[in-house]
Write a protein that holds these residues in place. Structure first.
Motif, short mmCIF file in Angstrom:
data_model
loop_
_atom_site.label_atom_id
_atom_site.label_comp_id
_atom_site.label_asym_id
_atom_site.label_seq_id
_atom_site.Cartn_x
_atom_site.Cartn_y
_atom_site.Cartn_z
N UNK A 263 15.32 27.30 2.34
CA UNK A 263 16.02 27.78 1.14
C UNK A 263 15.89 26.78 0.00
N UNK A 264 14.78 26.05 0.00
CA UNK A 264 14.55 25.03 -1.04
C UNK A 264 14.03 25.71 -2.30
N UNK A 265 14.64 25.39 -3.43
CA UNK A 265 14.21 25.98 -4.70
C UNK A 265 13.70 24.88 -5.63
N UNK A 266 12.92 25.30 -6.62
CA UNK A 266 12.48 24.37 -7.65
C UNK A 266 11.44 23.38 -7.19
N UNK A 267 10.83 23.61 -6.02
CA UNK A 267 9.77 22.71 -5.57
C UNK A 267 10.25 21.34 -5.15
N UNK A 268 11.55 21.23 -4.77
CA UNK A 268 12.08 19.92 -4.36
C UNK A 268 11.32 19.38 -3.15
N UNK A 269 10.94 20.26 -2.23
CA UNK A 269 10.10 19.88 -1.08
C UNK A 269 8.95 20.87 -1.01
N UNK A 270 7.76 20.35 -0.98
CA UNK A 270 6.57 21.20 -0.91
C UNK A 270 6.57 21.98 0.42
N UNK A 271 6.14 23.25 0.35
CA UNK A 271 6.14 24.11 1.54
C UNK A 271 5.28 23.52 2.66
N UNK B 213 0.83 -1.20 0.00
CA UNK B 213 0.00 0.00 0.00
C UNK B 213 0.87 1.25 0.00
N UNK B 214 0.32 2.34 0.59
CA UNK B 214 1.06 3.60 0.64
C UNK B 214 2.27 3.45 1.54
N UNK B 215 3.41 3.98 1.10
CA UNK B 215 4.65 3.87 1.86
C UNK B 215 4.98 5.19 2.54
N UNK B 216 6.23 5.34 2.93
CA UNK B 216 6.73 6.57 3.55
C UNK B 216 7.98 7.00 2.80
N UNK C 285 7.95 12.25 -2.78
CA UNK C 285 7.27 11.30 -3.65
C UNK C 285 5.82 11.74 -3.76
N UNK C 286 5.26 11.71 -4.97
CA UNK C 286 3.90 12.22 -5.15
C UNK C 286 2.85 11.46 -4.33
N UNK C 287 3.14 10.22 -3.96
CA UNK C 287 2.16 9.41 -3.22
C UNK C 287 2.62 9.14 -1.79
N UNK C 288 3.88 8.73 -1.63
CA UNK C 288 4.34 8.23 -0.33
C UNK C 288 4.82 9.32 0.64
#
Length: 719
Positions: free
Chosen positions: A548-556, A494-497, A593-596
């Motif tokens: 200082x994350x750029x380019x959307x590497x980690x969602x706010x 199922x969904x992971x982490x 990850x878009x899901x996990x």
């Protein structure tokens, strides 16, 4: 009992070092006033003052005892204070609610460190002082030497009213240079025989009388003019001059007694009744709004509760001072601190373990009552539509601490309730539930102070307790920048982490500019700050958290979870589990990850990344450093300094104050653990000290390695 008016009431504190004879003096004063028919002794455990079991067990006063005497149509409220510095809370309480201090000096030793400490409190609170040299029948008594020491310490303000013709076992007479009479007693003391001064003493008596007249005249311009004209004053004029000098602390009269034989006590009480200031003569007290409160019996009704006693078969006995107005049995009052309503069911004039019912007490008077519903030490009760509060008693910082726990864990709740109740009796017992140290800490003024607490818990409350060494509230920080990254990945159907965090940590100092770039292993990392949070940590210091994350590497939306992971690590430092402080964290990259990906994944990733970076950033342990002031006789200075140097203390300076050496140092809290015991042992109990938190400083490297190893061993044991 007569209802006394404000201008007929005097409030007096008996203070002095341990063994100076305050309780014995109180017994003789009560006897002279006819309150008791027979004088008790400390040795026989039958005094009016020391009536609690713990006081009889140790032979020391533990609590201030309030009593009164009626003398020459005046009411003297007297508080007999503990002598040991461990129970200084009682002395400070008494000095705040009385208007005159009688400082007893042990005739065997002269002014001691306890005398100095007590005098310092009278100075701070601007209270009049009368010195009373007691135990003149001791073989060790050297009266002239004591007077010389007092003048060296307290200056020319010390003015003799009396002096003994002989000291030691043959003491039975003294010369009073205010009345210019000789007082002589039989073996049982009591009422003296008053005669003219013998020729052999006239010259000395006249010399001291002249000095007293001059000292009295200095406090009043009209008296000074008369003194210049005739070099003489009447007895009444001298009394008035002395009274004014007492109020302004420009004269410290010196009296003599042998309290154990009831010699000189009656004359002292005459002086207290005739000369010392009334309540109305003293500077006014201010309420918490800064308003001056006049002790006016016709004013608004207001009572300040300064002491709570826990007595068998009765429960709480609440002692108060009438700050303004008049109180009568049956009055309905409001607790301005707690908002509750109270009715004064019974009203008493305290007399040690006994209480004398009274109908009314007026402004300036001291009384007690029982069975109040919700009144604690420090509360104020007021009449209708009046709202005043008082908070003028300030206690010293604690000097000695122990971790405490019930021997039987089932008694833990009962133990906490008992300690909180006992703190009402002595506010210098401070109980702290330390989340940081994972211990219950009880703080006090010394080892004897806490030993007394333990005795009462075990003997009165029947709760066996264990004392232990308190843990030290170390702090962790870093000394250079480092970077780390961590990927948290877990897949179990199922969904992971999934969460990956790249961050940089560096030491933070107030006013640092925001970072623009970092260089690690020849590679430059440019920063583009999107958001910054400055967090004032509740344990001191700061955490600065930068996104200082750029380019959307980690969602706010995952940033709060990353901050939570960092904060969790700050609360449980990577080196010893202590709080970390003064760190700047820059999150500059990562993956999701878009899901996990979820909050938990990023919190765990941040926690691991921060711990890894922290350990590579030159981590250091900080320890609490305290300012220490030691008051010590010059004879012991070398031993005290050697001991401090063995405790990693840094000597900051030395000075002379009131005949004692004052040594100032900075010392780690860890080295203060048993300092009160060691100092007492080194100096025979003749030194005292105060401490105050100063700062956090780096621990020596060898100690840091030891602390890390101990923490790792504890962690393994817990696992």
């Amino acid at each position: 009992m007569k209802v006394y008016q404000t201008n007929e009431i005097k409030n007096i504190a008996l203070i002095g070092g341990a063994g100076s004879g305050k309780t014995t003096l109180a017994e003789s004063m009560l006897f002279e006033a006819g309150i008791i028919k027979r004088r008790g002794t400390v040795e026989n455990h039958n005094t009016v003052s020391d009536y609690f079991p713990v006081e009889q067990e140790y032979g020391y006063s533990v609590f201030p005892t309030v009593f009164h005497v009626e003398w020459n149509n005046k009411k003297l409220n007297i508080i007999d204070c503990p002598g040991s510095d461990d129970f200084v809370g009682g002395t400070i309480t008494a000095l705040n609610v009385t208007d005159q201090a009688v400082v007893l000096i042990n005739g065997q030793y002269g002014p001691e460190v306890g005398t100095q400490n007590n005098f310092r409190y009278t100075d701070k609170l601007n209270k009049p002082v009368i010195f009373l040299i007691n135990q003149l029948d001791s073989e060790k008594c050297d009266f002239d030497n004591i007077i010389t020491s007092m003048k060296d310490i307290y200056g020319s303000k010390c003015v003799q009213i009396q002096y003994p013709i002989k000291t030691g076992p043959e003491f039975n007479s003294l010369i009073d240079v205010l009345l210019m009479k000789q007082y002589t007693w039989g073996p049982e003391g009591g009422a003296p025989t008053i005669t003219e001064i013998p020729d052999s003493e006239k010259e000395k008596a006249l010399e001291l009388h002249k000095a007293l007249v001059e000292a009295a005249a200095e406090n009043d311009e009209s008296l000074m003019e008369k003194f210049f004209e005739s070099e003489a004053l009447t007895e009444d004029e001298m009394r008035e001059g002395i009274r004014k000098g007492l109020v302004t602390r420009s004269i410290f009269p010196v009296f003599c007694v042998c309290a154990g034989k009831d010699m000189g006590v009656r004359r002292l009480m005459e002086f207290l009744g005739n000369v010392v200031p009334f309540v109305s003569d003293m500077p006014k007290v201010h309420n918490t709004r800064g308003e001056e409160i006049t002790p006016d019996s016709n004013g608004e009704e207001s009572l300040y509760f300064f002491k709570t006693g826990m007595e068998p078969h009765i429960g709480e006995v609440s002692y108060f001072k009438v700050m303004s107005g008049s109180v009568k049995a049956g009055d309905d009052l409001t607790n301005s601190d707690r908002g509750s309503k109270e009715r004064i069911g019974q009203l008493y004039a305290p007399a040690g373990a006994n209480r004398i019912p009274v109908d009314q007490l007026n402004a300036g008077d001291i009384g007690c009552t029982v069975k109040l519903k919700d009144v604690k030490t420090g509360n104020t009760l007021n009449g209708k539509e009046y709202d005043a509060r008082f908070d003028f008693i300030k206690y010293p910082n604690s000097k000695y601490s122990r971790a405490i726990k019930a021997a039987n864990s089932a008694d833990t709740e009962k133990l906490m309730a008992a300690m909180l109740k006992m703190r009402q009796e002595d506010p210098t017992w401070v109980v702290e539930q330390s989340k940081e140290l994972r211990q219950t800490i009880v703080h006090g003024q010394g080892e004897f102070h806490l030993r007394t607490l333990k005795w009462r818990l075990e003997n009165n409350e029947k709760i066996p307790v264990q004392f232990g060494e308190p843990r030290i509230p170390y702090r962790e920080t870093i000394t250079k920048s480092s970077k780390a990254e961590y990927r948290h990945k877990k897949q179990s159907g199922g969904a992971g982490q999934f969460g990956e965090v790249h961050l940089i940590v560096e030491p933070y100092a107030e006013g640092m500019p925001d970072p623009t770039s970092y260089k690690f292993n020849g590679q430059e990392f440019k920063m583009n700050i999107k958001n910054k949070e400055e967090i004032d940590l509740e344990w001191g210091g700061k955490l600065v958290f930068i996104n200082s994350v750029v380019g959307g590497a980690i969602d706010a939306r995952f940033m709060p979870a990353i901050l939570k992971g960092v904060m969790d690590c700050m609360e449980h430092g990577p080196l010893t589990g202590s709080y970390a402080r003064d760190v700047r964290v820059v999150v500059y990259d990562g993956k999701m990850h878009p899901v996990d990906s979820n909050e938990l994944s990023f919190m765990l990733a941040a926690r691991h990344a921060f711990a890894d970076a922290f350990k590579e950033a030159g981590p250091k342990i900080l320890e609490p450093i305290y300012d220490l002031e030691v008051f010590v006789p010059a004879d012991f200075m070398g031993d005290v300094m050697s001991d401090l140097q063995g405790r990693r203390a840094m000597i900051m300076g030395m000075d002379t104050e009131a005949g004692y050496q004052k040594l100032q140092a900075k010392i780690p809290l860890k080295e203060l653990s048993n300092y009160s015991i060691s100092l007492s042992s080194l100096t025979g109990g003749r030194a005292s000290f105060t401490t105050k938190f100063a700062s956090y400083e780096l621990v020596p490297n060898e100690l840091q390695q030891k602390l890390i190893a101990e923490h790792e061993a504890e962690t393994v044991d817990e696992e």
